[in-house]
Scaffold this motif. Structure first.
Motif, PDB file in Angstrom:
ATOM      1  N   GLU A 159       0.838  -1.142   0.134  1.00 29.58           N
ATOM      2  CA  GLU A 159       0.162   0.033  -0.104  1.00 29.58           C
ATOM      3  C   GLU A 159       0.893   1.257   0.069  1.00 29.58           C
ATOM      4  O   GLU A 159       0.397   2.299  -0.626  1.00 29.58           O
ATOM      5  CB  GLU A 159      -0.993  -0.062   1.143  1.00 29.58           C
ATOM      6  N   HIS A 189      -6.725  -1.713  -3.449  1.00 27.26           N
ATOM      7  CA  HIS A 189      -5.699  -1.257  -2.675  1.00 27.26           C
ATOM      8  C   HIS A 189      -5.892   0.146  -2.143  1.00 27.26           C
ATOM      9  O   HIS A 189      -5.973   0.517  -1.040  1.00 27.26           O
ATOM     10  CB  HIS A 189      -4.196  -1.119  -3.336  1.00 27.26           C
ATOM     11  N   HIS A 192      -8.568   0.407   0.390  1.00 24.13           N
ATOM     12  CA  HIS A 192      -8.055  -0.148   1.732  1.00 24.13           C
ATOM     13  C   HIS A 192      -7.145   1.211   2.333  1.00 24.13           C
ATOM     14  O   HIS A 192      -7.522   1.470   3.560  1.00 24.13           O
ATOM     15  CB  HIS A 192      -6.939  -1.130   1.548  1.00 24.13           C
ATOM     16  N   LYS A 196      -7.815   3.270   5.759  1.00 30.38           N
ATOM     17  CA  LYS A 196      -6.726   3.631   6.723  1.00 30.38           C
ATOM     18  C   LYS A 196      -6.388   4.993   7.080  1.00 30.38           C
ATOM     19  O   LYS A 196      -5.949   5.308   8.111  1.00 30.38           O
ATOM     20  CB  LYS A 196      -5.527   2.470   6.318  1.00 30.38           C
TER      21      LYS A 196
END
Lengths: 218, 218
Positions: A159, A189, A192, A196
């Motif tokens: 990432e 990705h 995600h 985050k």
DNA sequence: GGCGGAATCAACCTTTTGGTTGATCGCAGG
DNA sequence: CCTGCGATCAACCAAAAGGTTGATTCCGCC
């Protein structure tokens, strides 16, 4: 003799001169060779090796892209010469972004120092690396510690890598080609990453990542 | 005596050591003092001045923001001490963005060198600056020439303002609200910005703008 | 040996951007 | 005074990005 043989790699003559002056005066350390780029460095290391007087430590500047290859390539010397361990690579750079640090460690660097470090710190790092140990600049170590302590959702290496490409302005398709994965995977990705970082679009992700020093600003 | 007295300003001990080793060995040049930042530099310059042995040349690293203030501040010493010309400031930096060069020249720097320059070039630059002349690194000179030949389209103030918001990760709608204009106008501005920066999406625009120091990422 | 997380991909849909055309307004300079 | 340019907005279409669901593989770990 018990002298540590150092190989300097930096494209700035000024910096090389500084390291030479800084390390050369010290007991037990000798600068045996220098190179201005990764290619010359590998050639120089091979030459020293055939001469039977290999370098003990490689002190290398981390330039975007080219430097990293140098680390991995240095590691690969081992493969060719079984039984002969490759010299430890000590990274010496100006920036301290997470992406750089992770990339360097993953590539096999045995230390990561900052150029604004006091001379004594750099000397200690060289000694430590030569002894087979590791050396992280206090700032770098603190960053990593905080990363462990904090419940801040940790980005995976992949990432972080994606974020780096993101910041260059590449579209999903270009990123996919660059990483040899599909566009779908890139999007996964990204979702995600957004989660985050607490963000919902790529520009905001870059802004947050740059602020948290996850990636570096060029 | 006809010795050139140099004042080093750089936050990297390594670089200072390198310059000291590089310049100190040369006939006619003496490094009389060093500083790690702009504030210490000004204090040091003032101290040398009161001692009656002022520096002849200031060799200064250009860090984002802080360095530039140093140049202007050095120039301002003149104002306080009428009749005493301030020492010429020679910029020595790693990057060569247009914005940096222009800012340095505008602030009164008498030279702009790159850290990867060969030692001899740096020495010549110091000598030239001390003699009241100017010194531009060949790469820098070439850049400026090219800029005169085909000047890059300048961004309007409004467009720069938009870029700033863009870099924070805001969407078009949010930017529109923030600036009290319609989304359509935001899009129009963006199209213009993309055209001027030679880019075709917002992230790339941010990347280019950051690289050219059009916007600043803290 | 199973459990969970990382990485990979597909299909589908909604929202946001990008690109184009065209228009109005105001201001500065020749 | 008229021309050019910056700033503003609208409508429209195509492309890219964002979001969801679901599935597979490969790890390391308990």
């Amino acid at each position: 003799m018990n002298n540590i043989r150092v190989f300097l790699v930096d494209d700035h003559p000024v910096v090389r001169a500084g390291l030479r002056a800084m390390l050369g005066d010290l007991e037990g350390i000798t600068v045996v060779a220098e190179a201005a780029d990764g290619g010359a460095a590998l050639a120089g290391l091979a030459r020293l090796h055939t001469l039977g007087e290999p370098a003990d430590v490689v002190l290398m500047d981390l330039q975007m892209g080219a430097g990293m290859d140098g680390v991995t390539a240095t590691g690969r010397i081992k493969a060719g010469e079984a039984g002969e361990p490759p010299p430890p690579v000590l990274i010496l750079t100006t920036y301290d972004s997470d992406a750089d640090i992770l990339a360097a460690v993953e590539a096999g660097a045995s230390g990561y120092m900052l150029k604004d470090a006091p001379p004594e710190q750099i000397r200690q790092a060289v000694l430590s690396a030569a002894a087979g140990g590791t050396a992280l600049a206090p700032e770098v170590a603190a960053r990593l510690m905080g990363r462990i302590r904090n419940p801040e959702p940790a980005l995976s290496a992949r990432e972080v890598q994606l974020l780096g490409l993101l910041a260059t302005g590449m579209g999903n398709r270009a990123i996919a080609k660059q990483l040899f994965i599909s566009e779908a995977t890139v999007k996964t990705h990204l979702v995600h990453i957004y989660g985050k970082l607490g963000v919902d679009n790529r520009t905001a992700a870059i802004a947050v990542a740059a602020q948290r020093r996850i990636i570096r600003r060029p």
